[in-house]
Design a protein around this motif. Sequence first.
Motif, PDB file in Angstrom:
ATOM      1  N   GLU A   1       0.828  -1.202   0.000  1.00  0.00           N
ATOM      2  CA  GLU A   1       0.000   0.000   0.000  1.00  0.00           C
ATOM      3  C   GLU A   1       0.864   1.253   0.000  1.00  0.00           C
ATOM      4  O   GLU A   1       0.534   2.249  -0.667  1.00  0.00           O
ATOM      5  CB  GLU A   1      -0.918  -0.014   1.219  1.00  0.00           C
ATOM      6  CG  GLU A   1      -1.835   1.185   1.330  1.00  0.00           C
ATOM      7  CD  GLU A   1      -2.873   1.268   0.223  1.00  0.00           C
ATOM      8  OE1 GLU A   1      -3.455   2.349   0.035  1.00  0.00           O
ATOM      9  OE2 GLU A   1      -3.091   0.234  -0.467  1.00  0.00           O
TER      10      GLU A   1
ATOM     11  N   ARG B   1       2.111   1.652  -3.519  1.00  0.00           N
ATOM     12  CA  ARG B   1       1.046   2.028  -4.452  1.00  0.00           C
ATOM     13  C   ARG B   1       0.695   3.506  -4.318  1.00  0.00           C
ATOM     14  O   ARG B   1       0.502   4.200  -5.330  1.00  0.00           O
ATOM     15  CB  ARG B   1      -0.192   1.172  -4.191  1.00  0.00           C
ATOM     16  CG  ARG B   1      -1.308   1.366  -5.197  1.00  0.00           C
ATOM     17  CD  ARG B   1      -2.583   0.681  -4.751  1.00  0.00           C
ATOM     18  NE  ARG B   1      -3.127   1.337  -3.565  1.00  0.00           N
ATOM     19  CZ  ARG B   1      -3.857   2.436  -3.590  1.00  0.00           C
ATOM     20  NH1 ARG B   1      -4.141   3.025  -4.743  1.00  0.00           N
ATOM     21  NH2 ARG B   1      -4.321   2.974  -2.473  1.00  0.00           N
ATOM     22  N   ARG B   2       0.627   4.009  -3.109  1.00  0.00           N
ATOM     23  CA  ARG B   2       0.242   5.407  -2.918  1.00  0.00           C
ATOM     24  C   ARG B   2       1.301   6.367  -3.458  1.00  0.00           C
ATOM     25  O   ARG B   2       0.968   7.456  -3.922  1.00  0.00           O
ATOM     26  CB  ARG B   2      -0.003   5.678  -1.433  1.00  0.00           C
ATOM     27  CG  ARG B   2      -1.198   4.940  -0.871  1.00  0.00           C
ATOM     28  CD  ARG B   2      -1.620   5.488   0.468  1.00  0.00           C
ATOM     29  NE  ARG B   2      -2.745   4.738   1.020  1.00  0.00           N
ATOM     30  CZ  ARG B   2      -3.472   5.141   2.051  1.00  0.00           C
ATOM     31  NH1 ARG B   2      -3.183   6.284   2.661  1.00  0.00           N
ATOM     32  NH2 ARG B   2      -4.483   4.407   2.488  1.00  0.00           N
TER      33      ARG B   2
ATOM     34  N   GLU C   1       1.604   5.131  -7.801  1.00  0.00           N
ATOM     35  CA  GLU C   1       0.412   5.270  -8.623  1.00  0.00           C
ATOM     36  C   GLU C   1      -0.340   6.570  -8.322  1.00  0.00           C
ATOM     37  O   GLU C   1      -0.753   7.271  -9.251  1.00  0.00           O
ATOM     38  CB  GLU C   1      -0.512   4.065  -8.407  1.00  0.00           C
ATOM     39  CG  GLU C   1       0.114   2.737  -8.833  1.00  0.00           C
ATOM     40  CD  GLU C   1      -0.831   1.584  -8.636  1.00  0.00           C
ATOM     41  OE1 GLU C   1      -2.019   1.837  -8.298  1.00  0.00           O
ATOM     42  OE2 GLU C   1      -0.395   0.421  -8.798  1.00  0.00           O
ATOM     43  N   GLU C   2      -0.536   6.886  -7.060  1.00  0.00           N
ATOM     44  CA  GLU C   2      -1.286   8.087  -6.711  1.00  0.00           C
ATOM     45  C   GLU C   2      -0.414   9.337  -6.685  1.00  0.00           C
ATOM     46  O   GLU C   2      -0.948  10.450  -6.611  1.00  0.00           O
ATOM     47  CB  GLU C   2      -1.967   7.901  -5.353  1.00  0.00           C
ATOM     48  CG  GLU C   2      -2.975   6.761  -5.330  1.00  0.00           C
ATOM     49  CD  GLU C   2      -3.679   6.658  -3.997  1.00  0.00           C
ATOM     50  OE1 GLU C   2      -3.445   7.541  -3.125  1.00  0.00           O
ATOM     51  OE2 GLU C   2      -4.461   5.704  -3.813  1.00  0.00           O
TER      52      GLU C   2
ATOM     53  N   LYS D   1       1.584  10.497  -4.348  1.00  0.00           N
ATOM     54  CA  LYS D   1       1.660  11.184  -3.063  1.00  0.00           C
ATOM     55  C   LYS D   1       3.100  11.259  -2.591  1.00  0.00           C
ATOM     56  O   LYS D   1       3.943  10.433  -2.971  1.00  0.00           O
ATOM     57  CB  LYS D   1       0.801  10.470  -2.025  1.00  0.00           C
ATOM     58  CG  LYS D   1      -0.687  10.510  -2.340  1.00  0.00           C
ATOM     59  CD  LYS D   1      -1.497   9.884  -1.225  1.00  0.00           C
ATOM     60  CE  LYS D   1      -2.991   9.974  -1.511  1.00  0.00           C
ATOM     61  NZ  LYS D   1      -3.807   9.372  -0.434  1.00  0.00           N
TER      62      LYS D   1
ATOM     63  N   GLU E   1      -0.619   9.557   6.635  1.00  0.00           N
ATOM     64  CA  GLU E   1      -1.848   8.780   6.440  1.00  0.00           C
ATOM     65  C   GLU E   1      -1.763   7.393   7.062  1.00  0.00           C
ATOM     66  O   GLU E   1      -2.737   6.921   7.661  1.00  0.00           O
ATOM     67  CB  GLU E   1      -2.143   8.671   4.945  1.00  0.00           C
ATOM     68  CG  GLU E   1      -2.530   9.987   4.288  1.00  0.00           C
ATOM     69  CD  GLU E   1      -2.745   9.834   2.803  1.00  0.00           C
ATOM     70  OE1 GLU E   1      -3.262  10.778   2.179  1.00  0.00           O
ATOM     71  OE2 GLU E   1      -2.393   8.765   2.244  1.00  0.00           O
TER      72      GLU E   1
ATOM     73  N   ASN F   1      -5.375  19.648   2.271  1.00  0.00           N
ATOM     74  CA  ASN F   1      -5.108  19.583   0.827  1.00  0.00           C
ATOM     75  C   ASN F   1      -4.117  20.661   0.401  1.00  0.00           C
ATOM     76  O   ASN F   1      -3.255  20.417  -0.458  1.00  0.00           O
ATOM     77  CB  ASN F   1      -6.405  19.724   0.051  1.00  0.00           C
ATOM     78  CG  ASN F   1      -7.353  18.557   0.268  1.00  0.00           C
ATOM     79  OD1 ASN F   1      -6.912  17.450   0.581  1.00  0.00           O
ATOM     80  ND2 ASN F   1      -8.647  18.792   0.119  1.00  0.00           N
TER      81      ASN F   1
END
Length: 327
Positions: free
Chosen positions: A107, A110-111, A114-115, A117, A125, A250
């Motif tokens: 995870e 992936r974050r 792919e995302e 971050k 997080e 954000n």
Amino acid sequence: MYRWLNGPGQAFRDPLPGSTNYLNAYDHQGNLIRAKGNPTRTSGTESESKTAGEEGELDSGTGRNLLDQNIAGGTPIPKEMFDDLTPFPLNRQFRSQPVLSEELRNEIYRRISEEGKTVRTVSDELKVEMRRVGAVFRLKTIENQWIQEGKSLATPYARAVDAMLPKTPLKMPPLPHEPINDLPVHSATERQLFHPVPESMHFNRESAAKVFSRDLLSADKRIPHPEMIELAKVAYEQRGRDDVVKKRRNELEQEEAAIQRLKREQKAARDAAALKIDTPRWQFRFEPIKAESAGRDGRAREGVGARYGIPPQDRKKGQIKIPTKVE
């Protein structure tokens, strides 16, 4: 030895899946201590099922029997306690620390990949320290590269070692794996100081940092996640307004992403400006330098050789190697 292997050692020959199997978790008869509250065993023949009243203490059986009992709807086996995480019986102060589970490591990768971050955002997080998040991402990148190249991985060995250690699973909301906002100890703060101030003076963390050193930042700015303080202030001032806190979060993530993007652009510009010469084994890079970058003593970080370490001065000719005064 064979008597122990066929008796108490049977619990280690057939260990309990999904749990650590240290010596301190079992008694001298090979029974799992934290499972002694179960009234009977649900696996095995009837002659093997014994109650606590028949033997004076419960025979919890091997790890496979305990797993069958858990699946059959018996009393669930409790999670490991502090005593169960002590692998060395003669060192009661040592506790086996949990490691990241495979799902949590995937995870994290992936974050970031792919995302898109940042490491700081993922650390906040998933409640994992930033240095560990960066290490997981780098190792996962190498692992995927090896898989694409067809290199063999020591997957069975990794799974065997992973099964012996306590793990932090992937859950939502996440379980804190470790403290993520510990204040690093600065060398300027290792000495004790007595600094008198008037009662009317507003003395805060900024003032305390300047007392130790004029260039030292305050504790609020030196922690790994200074944005958490600002978010806590916003949440306190805007009680009940989760939209304000989410908006500010954000904004902080966008600011962090802009900083990381600027660093990548600067690094790409330095690499593009360097002269590269490829050889069969190495790639040599030549960059323009200035003699003034080394500083007055020649030991500045911007000088040539700072990356590889600068030799001490005690081996140079003319250097006095014996003490000249007593302090």
